[in-house]
Structure formats: structure tokens, C-alpha cells
Write a protein that holds these residues in place. Structure first.
Motif, short mmCIF file in Angstrom:
data_model
loop_
_atom_site.label_atom_id
_atom_site.label_comp_id
_atom_site.label_asym_id
_atom_site.label_seq_id
_atom_site.Cartn_x
_atom_site.Cartn_y
_atom_site.Cartn_z
N UNK A 115 0.84 -1.29 -0.02
CA UNK A 115 -0.01 -0.08 0.06
C UNK A 115 0.94 1.24 -0.21
N UNK A 116 0.55 2.07 0.96
CA UNK A 116 1.56 3.43 1.09
C UNK A 116 2.65 3.32 1.43
N UNK A 117 3.39 2.08 1.64
CA UNK A 117 4.64 1.76 2.12
C UNK A 117 5.37 1.74 1.00
N UNK A 118 4.79 1.65 -0.03
CA UNK A 118 5.58 1.43 -1.52
C UNK A 118 6.06 2.74 -1.96
N UNK A 119 7.05 3.05 -1.39
CA UNK A 119 7.58 4.50 -1.53
C UNK A 119 8.66 4.65 -2.60
N UNK A 120 9.42 3.68 -3.11
CA UNK A 120 10.61 3.74 -3.82
C UNK A 120 10.38 3.00 -5.39
N UNK A 121 11.48 3.82 -6.05
CA UNK A 121 11.22 3.02 -7.42
C UNK A 121 12.89 2.50 -7.68
N UNK A 122 13.98 2.91 -7.40
CA UNK A 122 15.03 2.61 -7.42
C UNK A 122 15.79 1.48 -6.10
N UNK A 123 16.73 0.82 -6.40
CA UNK A 123 17.28 -0.06 -5.42
C UNK A 123 17.81 0.82 -4.15
N UNK A 165 17.72 -3.49 -25.24
CA UNK A 165 18.60 -4.33 -24.64
C UNK A 165 19.46 -3.25 -23.80
N UNK A 166 19.86 -2.15 -24.63
CA UNK A 166 20.69 -1.15 -23.84
C UNK A 166 20.19 -0.22 -22.66
N UNK A 167 18.87 -0.08 -22.65
CA UNK A 167 18.23 0.47 -21.51
C UNK A 167 18.15 -0.44 -20.48
N UNK A 168 17.80 -1.80 -20.63
CA UNK A 168 17.85 -2.62 -19.51
C UNK A 168 19.17 -2.80 -19.18
N UNK A 169 20.08 -2.94 -19.64
CA UNK A 169 21.66 -3.07 -19.57
C UNK A 169 22.01 -1.69 -18.80
N UNK A 171 20.02 0.16 -16.73
CA UNK A 171 19.26 -0.07 -15.35
C UNK A 171 19.84 -0.91 -14.55
N UNK A 172 20.34 -2.31 -15.13
CA UNK A 172 20.81 -3.31 -14.31
C UNK A 172 22.33 -3.04 -13.84
N UNK A 173 23.17 -2.21 -14.75
CA UNK A 173 24.38 -1.60 -14.25
C UNK A 173 24.18 -0.86 -13.12
N UNK A 174 23.02 0.03 -13.17
CA UNK A 174 23.10 1.19 -12.07
C UNK A 174 22.76 0.42 -10.85
#
Length: 527
Positions: A115-123, A165-169, A171-174
């Protein structure tokens, strides 16, 4: 003030596989500062924990878990701490808590309960929330392919472009740079099932270049299991990455005879120097979402699209007819967690018990639960399970989120592995002839070494103070498929980084778990 503990008079099983011995363990802060055979004089100002008649071992390591989200809801981690788990490897089967962009959605149970505890997008943002909550146990975070793919491509059933693929890569690397430990795939799930081998290879290569690990719920654990193992071996060969095959099994009676070839392929790869291993939960029923039984075409687009198809009479009839015409034995499928009063009655019942039209029964339950229903699949061989567990390269993995018998997590109907993987894994190893010391090693230092968990998995000077105090005779599984919310017995006390979150049947609130960042090894090197 730093915790100062004196663990006295225990039978110390130190995780090395060496002979156990009577002695004391001295802890200051988050580290073990001394291990003394035979005992020592009382330490001034130390809290004493008398372990007479009990085993003192390193904390158990759950090598395949899904508690990413629930550590925010229940930081005491009740179902994991009570059987002595002090560290989990999370973010498995291609689904992780982050990154979460574009169309990416968390699994329906995670999103609904957070619910409202879901506040993040990134690791990085998730990590801040986690650390503020002070979890009871340590967590290692993999980054899921399904989460990456849905962030960039959505849930469309198609191949990806070079730019995607480049965009997924990227994001993964970040996310790996921000503390992610590895890359996981779930190649039977949406949308990972649409990925080509080339897509998986490119992302795995990016992970390998960061010194990360790879884990996979393979494309098949049944009819095409041998081909799926070949894909994993090829990834290890092409990238040098350490690859973990998740919850190794031979699913379906017609695939049980493949066990020799399955084990032979993996052991041949290990002998050739490829960094391959596996985990397994000690039960013969798998557990996942019920919607995996739908025809492939009916699964495309995930839950929202599935619900739309079920609401259309003509499409629903097609789904029902295809399910009824399949060769599946519906007595092997049991309903697990449900999401409403109209479906709750079905939890713990097999499809064959609910009526003579399995297709319509399944569609009705899924429709009412908005395609969030859980299920157990009794498709595995007891003999094959024992064959798998007898291999030294098989480590314990619950394949489960933490649960609690109370609150929002108590309303679910989980697989018993959520509460009982460790005592059942231990029991089976002992029944297969493993000694106390060797069984404990499989649950402690062996996972720590494979996953590069430095200074964990052992009771020795300088190691982190992750310790479980338990009674071997009482250490037992109490959860079942009909009554899953039952704590395991036998654990007296748990210490995590010198804190004591559980003692004498009570959760103390003294939580010292950490988000672990593991020093990575270079691609192609041994761990």
C-alpha cells in the motif's frame, strides 16, 4: 553501547565440518571476538546466555528467498528467524523489489499489502526504507530480469530491440552499482518467458562484467529441462559468471527418469570448471501463482490482461475448453493463498476436489481473485528429491517470502516451506547419512562461501556474530499444507550481527540485520 554477549556451555558446531566441541563464544558489537574450548570465566558486564545441552552454530543461510517486500511489512521476519535463518538471498526468479519504472508492477501480493509503504522506485531508495525499518536478518538483493524488462518494454509478448536491451543493461548496471548483488531470471513467468537466449546472454554478460552473480528459474523444469540446463551452462561458459540453478527439480512423472542425466549434466559442467550450483527446498510440491496453468496465449500481458480475457465470455470459454482438454492431473494442483471471502473456501483443496469442470473452477477462482491466487503443484518425486539433496553442491533455499501468523501476512495460505525449510532440510540430510557437522556446513559456511558472504557462515574469531542456538532433538517442521502458519520448533535463540532478535519464544525488537554488499570476484574467477 555495543552488545556484549557470552554464549556459555554450548556444543559448538562451527560451520567448517570439523568435529563439534563444548565451549563458549564471546561477542562484542557485531563480531565474535573469541571462541574458547571448554569454557571461560565469566566476562565482566557481559550478558550471559547459558546453552547447556544446546547446539551453537552459525546462522542458517536461505539461498533462495522472496522476502524483499515483506521485510518492510514485518521486519521481525517471524517465519524465517524462528527456524534460525540469519541471512536471505532475495530478488529471485526474475522478480525483485526494484527497479520499478514504466509499466513495471510488483507481484500482486507485494503491491496490495505494501500500500502506502511502497515509496521507492530504485534499489537505492528501497535500501533507505529497509535500513530505516531495521530488519531482523541480513538480506542480499538480486535484480530481476522480469522487473527490468517490464520497466523498459512492459508485458508485451515480443522480442526486444537493441535500444531496449541497452536501456535494460543501463538499469541493471546502475542497480548493481547501488548494491545489487546479482541478476536473476524467471523464464517461465511474464514477461521473461518472451526473452530470447540472446537477450538473457547480453544482460548476463553485463552482470558478469560487474562481478555479479546469476540465478535462474529455468525455462523448463520438466519436459525441456535438459535443454534448459544447457542454456545455463552456455551462459556460464560465455560469460564466466557464477550461475545458480534455482530449486532444481524434475517436474512431472514423465520427467522423473531424467534425474541421472540432469545431475550428470550439472556435475560434468562443474568438473570442467564452470561455476554452477543449485538450491532446493525439501518438499515435493512446488508453489507459485495459479495462473501459470493458463494457456500461454491467455497469460500474455500478465494479470490485468488475463482478467480482461476471463471477463469476455467467448475468450473464457476457449480457456476453459483448453484447460479441460489438457492432460494435466488436477489432483496434483492445490489452491494456496486466495484474496477474498468468495474464494477462501478453496485454500488447501485440490482442483479435483472442487468439482468436475476444472477449467471453469480455475477461471472462476482467478476471476474473483483478480488473477492473484496461489497454488501448490504436487509433481515431484520423493526419491529424486533425496537424490538431489544428497549432492554437496545443493544448498537450502526456501523459495518463499517471510510470513507471520498475524497481521496482513497471516491472512495468506503459504507453502509450508515459508516456515519450515531449515528443519526439514536438516532432517532429510541426517536421514541420508550426513553427520551433524556436515549438515550444518551445508546450511552455513557452504552458502557463505558460494555467495561470497565474507566473514559469515562460521563461528570463529573475527566472524560476524550470526548465531543460532538450538536443540537438535526438538528442531522440527510443524507447518503443513493444510496448516501452514506454524512456527518450527527447537530454536532457543538467534543472534544477528550481535543483536538478539529472538529468544525463548519471543521477538525482542533488538534487530541488527543489514543490507549486505558482497565483494565481487572478477568474471571467470573462482569464489
Amino acid at each position: 553501547m555495543k552488545n556484549k554477549l557470552l554464549i556459555k556451555n554450548g556444543l559448538i558446531v562451527d560451520g567448517t565440518g570439523g568435529i563439534s566441541f563444548s565451549g563458549d563464544v564471546i561477542i562484542e558489537g557485531d563480531k565474535i571476538v573469541d571462541v574458547v574450548k571448554g569454557g571461560v570465566a565469566d566476562c565482566v558486564d557481559f550478558e550471559v546466555i547459558d546453552c547447556t545441552g544446546k547446539i551453537v552454530s552459525p546462522g542458517f543461510i536461505d539461498c533462495h528467498a522472496h522476502s524483499d517486500a515483506y521485510l518492510i511489512l514485518e521486519p521481525d521476519a517471524p517465519s524465517k528467524i524462528t527456524p534460525g535463518i540469519t541471512t536471505e538471498i532475495n530478488g529471485q526468479c526474475g522478480g525483485s523489489i526494484a527497479p520499478r519504472y514504466g509499466e513495471a508492477r510488483l507481484s500482486s501480493d507485494w503491491a496490495s499489502l505494501l500500500g502506502e509503504k511502497l515509496t521507492w522506485r530504485s534499489l537505492r531508495e528501497y535500501r533507505e526504507v529497509l535500513e530505516a525499518n531495521k530488519p531482523a536478518l541480513n538480506t542480499v538483493q538480486f535484480i530481476g530480469h522480469n522487473t527490468l524488462r517490464s520497466s523498459v518494454v512492459g508485458y508485451a509478448g515480443r522480442a526486444v530491440s537493441k535500444e531496449e536491451i541497452k536501456e535494460m543493461t543501463r538499469l541493471l548496471e546502475r542497480e548493481l552499482d547501488d548494491g545489487g548483488y546479482g541478476f536473476s531470471t524467471g523464464l517461465i513467468y511474464q514477461p521473461g518467458k518472451y526473452a530470447t537466449s540472446e537477450e538473457v546472454l547480453e544482460l548476463t554478460r553485463a552482470a558478469a562484467n560487474k562481478g555479479a552473480y546469476y540465478s535462474t528459474h529455468m525455462r523448463s523444469e520438466g519436459d525441456e529441462i535438459l535443454e534448459s540446463i544447457d542454456e545455463v551452462i552456455n551462459l556460464a561458459k560465455e560469460t564466466g559468471i557464477r550461475a545458480e540453478i534455482s530449486h532444481l527439480k524434475t517436474s512431472g512423472k514423465n520427467n522423473w527418469p531424467k534425474i541421472d542425466r540432469v545431475l550428470g549434466k550439472i556435475e560434468s559442467a562443474i568438473e570442467k570448471g564452470f561455476l554452477i550450483g543449485s538450491d532446493r527446498y525439501p518438499f515435493c510440491a512446488a508453489g507459485t501463482d495459479l495462473d501459470v496453468v493458463l494457456p500461454d496465449w491467455a497469460q500474455e500481458g500478465a494479470a490485468k490482461a488475463e482478467c480482461a480475457r476471463l471477463a469476455d465470455p467467448a475468450t473464457r470459454k476457449r480457456i476453459v475448453d483448453e484447460l479441460n482438454a489438457s492432460n494435466r492431473d488436477w489432483s496434483e494442483v492445490m489452491i494456496g493463498g486466495t484474496w477474498g471471502d468468495e474464494t477462501k473456501f478453496s485454500s488447501g483443496k485440490r482442483i479435483s476436489e472442487l468439482g468436475d469442470n476444472p477449467g471453469e473452477i480455475i477461471c472462476s477462482i482467478l476471476e474473483k481473485d483478480l488473477c492473484r491466487t496461489g497454488a501448490f503443484f504436487f509433481t515431484m518425486s520423493e526419491d529424486n528429491l533425496n537424490r538431489i539433496l544428497s549432492k554437496s553442491w545443493i544448498l537450502p533455499g526456501s523459495d518463499a517470502s517471510l510470513r507471520a501468523p498475524w497481521g496482513p501476512l497471516g491472512a495468506d495460505f503459504p507453502h509450508p516451506r515459508a516456515y519450515a525449510t531449515m528443519p526439514e532440510f536438516y532432517r532429510r540430510l541426517r536421514s541420508l547419512g550426513f553427520s551433524l557437522e556436515d549438515a550444518v556446513k551445508r546450511m552455513t559456511s557452504a552458502p557463505a562461501e558460494r555467495f561470497g558472504l565474507k566473514s559469515r557462515g562460521y563461528i570463529r574469531n573475527g566472524a560476524f556474530a550470526d548465531i543460532v542456538i538450538w536443540d537438535e532433538k526438538e528442531f522440527a517442521c510443524r507447518a503443513s499444507y493444510s496448516s501452514p502458519h506454524m512456527f518450527s520448533s527447537g530454536v532457543e535463540c538467534v543472534v544477528v550481527n550481535g543483536s538478539v532478535p529472538y529468544r525463548a519464544g519471543k521477538f525482542t525488537g533488538d534487530r541488527g540485520g543489514c543490507f549486505l554488499e558482497i565483494p565481487r570476484f572478477a568474471s571467470g574467477a573462482s569464489s
